[in-house]
Design a protein around this motif. Sequence first.
Motif, PDB file in Angstrom:
ATOM      1  N   ASP A   7       0.823  -1.203   0.000  1.00 13.79           N
ATOM      2  CA  ASP A   7       0.000   0.000   0.000  1.00 13.79           C
ATOM      3  C   ASP A   7       0.860   1.256   0.000  1.00 13.79           C
ATOM      4  OD1 ASP A   7      -2.366  -1.439   0.077  1.00 13.79           O
ATOM      5  OD2 ASP A   7      -2.446  -1.439   2.261  1.00 13.79           O
ATOM      6  N   VAL A   8       0.224   2.362  -0.400  1.00 12.57           N
ATOM      7  CA  VAL A   8       0.864   3.669  -0.390  1.00 12.57           C
ATOM      8  C   VAL A   8       0.699   4.274   1.000  1.00 12.57           C
ATOM      9  CG1 VAL A   8       0.732   6.009  -1.326  1.00 12.57           C
ATOM     10  CG2 VAL A   8       0.434   4.041  -2.835  1.00 12.57           C
ATOM     11  N   TYR A   9       1.775   4.826   1.541  1.00  9.10           N
ATOM     12  CA  TYR A   9       1.735   5.526   2.818  1.00  9.10           C
ATOM     13  C   TYR A   9       2.390   6.880   2.639  1.00  9.10           C
ATOM     14  CZ  TYR A   9       0.406   1.134   4.971  1.00  9.10           C
ATOM     15  OH  TYR A   9      -0.265  -0.007   5.299  1.00  9.10           O
ATOM     16  N   ARG A  10       1.769   7.906   3.232  1.00  7.77           N
ATOM     17  CA  ARG A  10       2.315   9.260   3.193  1.00  7.77           C
ATOM     18  C   ARG A  10       2.338   9.786   4.617  1.00  7.77           C
ATOM     19  NH1 ARG A  10       3.723   8.317  -1.498  1.00  7.77           N
ATOM     20  NH2 ARG A  10       2.501   8.830  -3.303  1.00  7.77           N
ATOM     21  N   LYS A  11       3.370  10.594   4.939  1.00  2.00           N
ATOM     22  CA  LYS A  11       3.467  11.158   6.269  1.00  2.00           C
ATOM     23  C   LYS A  11       3.833  12.627   6.163  1.00  2.00           C
ATOM     24  CE  LYS A  11       6.970   9.816   8.820  1.00  2.00           C
ATOM     25  NZ  LYS A  11       7.820   9.084   9.767  1.00  2.00           N
ATOM     26  N   LEU A  12       3.084  13.467   6.894  1.00  2.27           N
ATOM     27  CA  LEU A  12       3.436  14.867   7.069  1.00  2.27           C
ATOM     28  C   LEU A  12       4.144  14.932   8.410  1.00  2.27           C
ATOM     29  CD1 LEU A  12       3.368  17.841   6.295  1.00  2.27           C
ATOM     30  CD2 LEU A  12       1.088  17.973   7.318  1.00  2.27           C
ATOM     31  N   ALA A  13       5.471  15.009   8.374  1.00  3.73           N
ATOM     32  CA  ALA A  13       6.294  14.954   9.582  1.00  3.73           C
ATOM     33  C   ALA A  13       6.597  16.377  10.039  1.00  3.73           C
ATOM     34  CB  ALA A  13       7.581  14.192   9.299  1.00  3.73           C
ATOM     35  N   LEU A  14       5.901  16.811  11.069  1.00  2.00           N
ATOM     36  CA  LEU A  14       6.072  18.168  11.583  1.00  2.00           C
ATOM     37  C   LEU A  14       7.019  18.146  12.789  1.00  2.00           C
ATOM     38  CD1 LEU A  14       2.369  19.360  11.290  1.00  2.00           C
ATOM     39  CD2 LEU A  14       4.272  19.896   9.768  1.00  2.00           C
ATOM     40  N   TYR A  15       8.198  17.566  12.581  1.00  2.00           N
ATOM     41  CA  TYR A  15       9.163  17.428  13.666  1.00  2.00           C
ATOM     42  C   TYR A  15      10.575  17.267  13.119  1.00  2.00           C
ATOM     43  CZ  TYR A  15       8.975  12.419  12.555  1.00  2.00           C
ATOM     44  OH  TYR A  15       9.030  11.210  11.912  1.00  2.00           O
ATOM     45  N   ALA A  16      11.540  17.450  14.020  1.00  3.43           N
ATOM     46  CA  ALA A  16      12.940  17.136  13.743  1.00  3.43           C
ATOM     47  C   ALA A  16      13.317  15.994  14.668  1.00  3.43           C
ATOM     48  CB  ALA A  16      13.826  18.351  14.012  1.00  3.43           C
ATOM     49  N   GLN A  17      14.308  15.209  14.244  1.00  2.00           N
ATOM     50  CA  GLN A  17      14.740  14.083  15.070  1.00  2.00           C
ATOM     51  C   GLN A  17      16.253  13.956  15.037  1.00  2.00           C
ATOM     52  OE1 GLN A  17      12.708  10.732  13.370  1.00  2.00           O
ATOM     53  NE2 GLN A  17      14.092  10.536  11.654  1.00  2.00           N
ATOM     54  N   THR A  24      13.232  15.814  18.495  1.00  2.00           N
ATOM     55  CA  THR A  24      13.970  16.884  19.167  1.00  2.00           C
ATOM     56  C   THR A  24      13.261  18.226  19.082  1.00  2.00           C
ATOM     57  OG1 THR A  24      15.265  17.297  17.169  1.00  2.00           O
ATOM     58  CG2 THR A  24      16.192  15.756  18.792  1.00  2.00           C
ATOM     59  N   ASP A  25      12.329  18.380  18.158  1.00  2.00           N
ATOM     60  CA  ASP A  25      11.590  19.626  18.005  1.00  2.00           C
ATOM     61  C   ASP A  25      10.322  19.344  17.214  1.00  2.00           C
ATOM     62  OD1 ASP A  25      11.046  22.309  18.292  1.00  2.00           O
ATOM     63  OD2 ASP A  25      12.597  23.009  16.907  1.00  2.00           O
ATOM     64  N   ILE A  43      -0.483  12.481   9.868  1.00  2.00           N
ATOM     65  CA  ILE A  43       0.154  13.683  10.393  1.00  2.00           C
ATOM     66  C   ILE A  43       0.834  13.244  11.677  1.00  2.00           C
ATOM     67  CG2 ILE A  43      -0.120  16.017  11.273  1.00  2.00           C
ATOM     68  CD1 ILE A  43      -2.696  16.235   9.604  1.00  2.00           C
ATOM     69  N   GLN A  44       2.162  13.409  11.723  1.00  2.00           N
ATOM     70  CA  GLN A  44       2.924  12.916  12.865  1.00  2.00           C
ATOM     71  C   GLN A  44       3.607  14.059  13.591  1.00  2.00           C
ATOM     72  OE1 GLN A  44       5.016   9.293  12.267  1.00  2.00           O
ATOM     73  NE2 GLN A  44       6.476   9.692  13.899  1.00  2.00           N
ATOM     74  N   ASN A  45       3.362  14.124  14.907  1.00  2.00           N
ATOM     75  CA  ASN A  45       3.910  15.149  15.778  1.00  2.00           C
ATOM     76  C   ASN A  45       3.544  16.544  15.246  1.00  2.00           C
ATOM     77  OD1 ASN A  45       5.860  12.660  16.037  1.00  2.00           O
ATOM     78  ND2 ASN A  45       5.903  13.743  17.988  1.00  2.00           N
ATOM     79  N   GLY A  46       3.781  17.553  16.023  1.00  2.00           N
ATOM     80  CA  GLY A  46       3.525  18.920  15.619  1.00  2.00           C
ATOM     81  C   GLY A  46       2.048  19.256  15.517  1.00  2.00           C
ATOM     82  N   THR A  47       1.792  20.426  14.928  1.00  2.00           N
ATOM     83  CA  THR A  47       0.442  20.972  14.857  1.00  2.00           C
ATOM     84  C   THR A  47       0.132  21.475  13.459  1.00  2.00           C
ATOM     85  OG1 THR A  47       0.599  21.655  17.174  1.00  2.00           O
ATOM     86  CG2 THR A  47      -1.099  22.728  15.845  1.00  2.00           C
ATOM     87  N   PHE A  48      -1.037  21.136  12.962  1.00  6.48           N
ATOM     88  CA  PHE A  48      -1.563  21.727  11.730  1.00  6.48           C
ATOM     89  C   PHE A  48      -2.674  22.679  12.138  1.00  6.48           C
ATOM     90  CE2 PHE A  48      -4.589  22.049   8.237  1.00  6.48           C
ATOM     91  CZ  PHE A  48      -3.745  22.522   7.246  1.00  6.48           C
TER      92      PHE A  48
END
Length: 96
Positions: A7-17, A24-25, A43-48
Amino acid sequence: KDDESTDVYRKLALYAQDEDRNVTDEFTLTAPMMTVESPNFRIQNGTFVGDVIVKAEGFELFESTVEGDVTFDSQELMDAAKLDEGTVTGETTVAE
């Protein structure tokens, strides 16, 4: 990964590691609206900040926040979503 039959997976990563993949942020992305048309979108971590329109199956919030409404095109899409590990400050509804 690297298997075209999966399957297709997409991630909006609103973070640093860091190199050990520890977050880390976290960041905030602001837009009036985001339309999700890709299946298995996370949508992973952070805020939209804005409203999210979901038109594909498998939407997920993971340790993230949507400051706005989340509207699904159908009840089936809403039932397939994973929102329990994130926060929606507005309404979560199905489009009429």
